[in-house]
Design an enzyme around this catalytic site. Sequence first.
Site, PDB file in Angstrom:
ATOM      1  N   CYS A 196       0.671  -1.408  -0.140  1.00  0.00           N
ATOM      2  CA  CYS A 196       0.057   0.053   0.074  1.00  0.00           C
ATOM      3  C   CYS A 196       0.821   1.327  -0.137  1.00  0.00           C
ATOM      4  O   CYS A 196       2.167   1.033   0.114  1.00  0.00           O
ATOM      5  CB  CYS A 196      -0.972  -0.127   1.212  1.00  0.00           C
ATOM      6  SG  CYS A 196      -0.131   0.079   2.723  1.00  0.00           S
ATOM      7  N   CYS A 210       3.152   1.701   2.874  1.00  0.00           N
ATOM      8  CA  CYS A 210       4.396   1.075   2.691  1.00  0.00           C
ATOM      9  C   CYS A 210       5.476   1.629   1.964  1.00  0.00           C
ATOM     10  O   CYS A 210       6.832   2.052   2.219  1.00  0.00           O
ATOM     11  CB  CYS A 210       4.418  -0.343   1.909  1.00  0.00           C
ATOM     12  SG  CYS A 210       3.394  -1.594   2.762  1.00  0.00           S
ATOM     13  N   ASP A 225      -5.732   9.451 -30.175  1.00  0.00           N
ATOM     14  CA  ASP A 225      -4.773   9.450 -31.249  1.00  0.00           C
ATOM     15  C   ASP A 225      -5.735   9.356 -32.772  1.00  0.00           C
ATOM     16  O   ASP A 225      -6.774   8.713 -32.848  1.00  0.00           O
ATOM     17  CB  ASP A 225      -3.807   8.308 -31.170  1.00  0.00           C
ATOM     18  CG  ASP A 225      -2.831   8.182 -32.641  1.00  0.00           C
ATOM     19  OD1 ASP A 225      -2.268   9.098 -32.934  1.00  0.00           O
ATOM     20  OD2 ASP A 225      -2.792   6.992 -33.123  1.00  0.00           O
ATOM     21  N   ASP A 244      -2.433   3.519 -30.609  1.00  0.00           N
ATOM     22  CA  ASP A 244      -2.006   2.300 -31.003  1.00  0.00           C
ATOM     23  C   ASP A 244      -0.596   2.347 -31.480  1.00  0.00           C
ATOM     24  O   ASP A 244      -0.240   1.108 -31.795  1.00  0.00           O
ATOM     25  CB  ASP A 244      -2.972   1.978 -32.125  1.00  0.00           C
ATOM     26  CG  ASP A 244      -2.438   2.687 -33.478  1.00  0.00           C
ATOM     27  OD1 ASP A 244      -2.339   3.708 -33.616  1.00  0.00           O
ATOM     28  OD2 ASP A 244      -2.642   1.853 -34.532  1.00  0.00           O
ATOM     29  N   ASP A 253       3.051   6.302 -29.515  1.00  0.00           N
ATOM     30  CA  ASP A 253       2.117   6.663 -28.554  1.00  0.00           C
ATOM     31  C   ASP A 253       2.373   6.342 -27.069  1.00  0.00           C
ATOM     32  O   ASP A 253       1.676   6.459 -26.126  1.00  0.00           O
ATOM     33  CB  ASP A 253       0.651   6.090 -28.816  1.00  0.00           C
ATOM     34  CG  ASP A 253       0.049   6.736 -30.265  1.00  0.00           C
ATOM     35  OD1 ASP A 253       0.264   7.915 -30.440  1.00  0.00           O
ATOM     36  OD2 ASP A 253      -0.710   5.836 -30.903  1.00  0.00           O
TER      37      ASP A 253
END
Length: 759
Positions: free
Chosen positions: A23, A26, A443, A641, A645
């Site tokens: 978490c 931590c 995009d 894609d 990107d």
Amino acid sequence: MEPGATREVEPEHLELGVKGMTCASCVARVERVLKKQPGVREANVNLGTEKASIAFSPELVSRERLVRAISDAGYEPVLLEPGVDREEQARRAAERELRADFLLAAVLAVPLLAVAMLPMVVPPLMTAMHALGSHQSFGYLQLALATPVQLWAARRFHRAAWAELRHASPGMNLLVSLGSSAAYLYSLVALIAPGVFPDGTAHLYFEASAVIVTLILLGKLLEGRAKGRTSDAIKKLFSLKPKTARVIVDGESKELPVEAVIPGDTLQVRPGERVPVDGVVTEGTSWVDESMLSGESLPVEKAAGAEVVGGSINTRGTFVFRASRVGADMVLSRIIALVERAQGSKPPIQRVADRIAAVFVPVVLVIATSTFGLWLWLGPSPALGQAFVASVSVLLIACPCAMGLATPTAIMVGTGRAAELGVLIREGAALEGLARVDTVLFDKTGTLTKGHPELTDCELIAGPERELLSWVASVEHASEHPLAQALVEAAREKGIELLPVEGFVAEAGHGVEGRVDGHRIQVGAERYLRALDIDLNRAEGIGPRLARQGKTVIYAAVDGELAAVFGVADALKPGSREAVAELTRLGLEVAMLTGDDRVTAEAIAEQAGITRVIANVLPADKSGEVERLQQRSRRVAFVGDGINDAPALAQADVGIAIGTGTDIAIEAGDLILMSGELRSVVDALLLARRTLRTIQMNFFWAYAYNVALIPLAAGALKPALGVGLDPMLAAGAMSLSSVLVVTNSLRLRRFARAASASP
């Protein structure tokens, strides 16, 4: 340097893997411990990548001391070496260890629960058990089953609890350790010395201690499976770098390691090879596929004077170029650095459980301790037994079994349902992030559009369409130009036969000519046909109209007369407009981010229903555009894609990769749309919102019974009304909240697609 001035020594940098963090508390603990070490200038710990990045002065602190500091804090440091994937090995080893502990706990907890609880539900079974052995003998059987769970399977909680105590930062591990240990120790004393307790309170709760550990281990196992890997994108990007290069030395081509290339070297690239480094073409012509960097689907023509980038693919022809940027200066290297920076700087989503635990755990510990003290001070004789019963009841009723399951069960069901809808979710945290986004950036090429050119318009001036398309496609079939292939594919889709071509001639960058079926066919750009003195007046207005729509205009002439005007474009994907409209209806701001020119970008945006366009964005600047929106307090989801990107996908609060795109984009994304269907973005958003609401409801069920019954468990009503809550009922309430949490999470399996779902 002035006399007496002190030269500041450059700090060394060290990256360590850190295992065992669960978490945000931590993360804060590891950072705090590292920063306390002398000579440590900076320490950044990332929960998602499970890494610590440390800048330190080696003359003041050693690497070994930093490693030991992490170990002393209760976590497992992992040395990361280049070329050795020790981090992955350690991750798999930790997962195997967790699975083994869970299986051990489950195998022992199930018969333990049967021995302890079934006789109460089935009286004949209790009679049969009494015939086989005494009550005490079955008690020792429960002890034998519970001990390995408590001492071995639960050891991670005990170790972490000890570290939390040492650093004065109590967390859920401490509560799990205390709750399970209290039930175990209470039962052990009740079995060995039942006279210590008041009459009727010397019960055995071995099954409660084992079930607590088993359920929490199950939660951690589910959470671990939902957690994604963040380093694969970097590995894939590195794999794009060619290992060798053809360097021309004394007129001969020699294959050398790419590391040996220096700026100014002359290199040769053959068809099908990757360009090894950035440079400028000096000889030859070719078409180079730069989609992995630019995102554009069309290969780019390269001739003398044109720039080429390392990692791109030479599709046709051979050319020679002069190296200009090598190593870390290459475009691809800079993109890798951007992805690394974005992944390293992305903060882990602060889990609701951690925020609640920061207050809940200390309060429960204070209540349990106060309960023990008050009963010991004010309670009737035997006060010690009453105090122990009440304090153990408080710990058991407050034990966070349900909370340990609240997030991972909802995420597991949610991600499973998402997979059925064609959306793969790399990290469970991405669901929460997606539920909170208010801006979606798309995009263009390959995301909103199909990613390849196709024939969209055929304006006939003279002659039948099929015959004319047959002639044009036949000539274009001999051309290397990517736009020519769009005409060829259009003819094939219509079942049109391609004919033999005679006297084919291509003028690079302008057009082609050939004889088909006795006719002279000329196809190309406007400037090409005008140079051939072909009258284009009959097509006046058609070309400019198609150009305004962002399409490439191709003219065709037959026997010296204009016959047709074609429009070729990367067309919008089916469903893109509907997806944008639905996202807008749900209250999100939708924009398009592309490297295309503004005319083409705005034409596609208009078709998609997008009003905001960010055009002419270089690959390295895409993540910067995302970051600028984030600096305006926008929560951004980026959908893309291409390899170009990847930095933007990593920088965004949630990166959504198109599964039909490159592997690198897929690895960099938090969510992957396997079909490339953009309406899946709407499905994912609605499912994420539903999952977040489910997690919030789970937290309510995880705490409602517990918080409401803590006063009863502490014995607040016992002096006045004689009503209390012994550990058995406390354990039962704890188990009930776990059942409610799991049942609530399973409702996500009924989530419907966007067409019938509500936000």
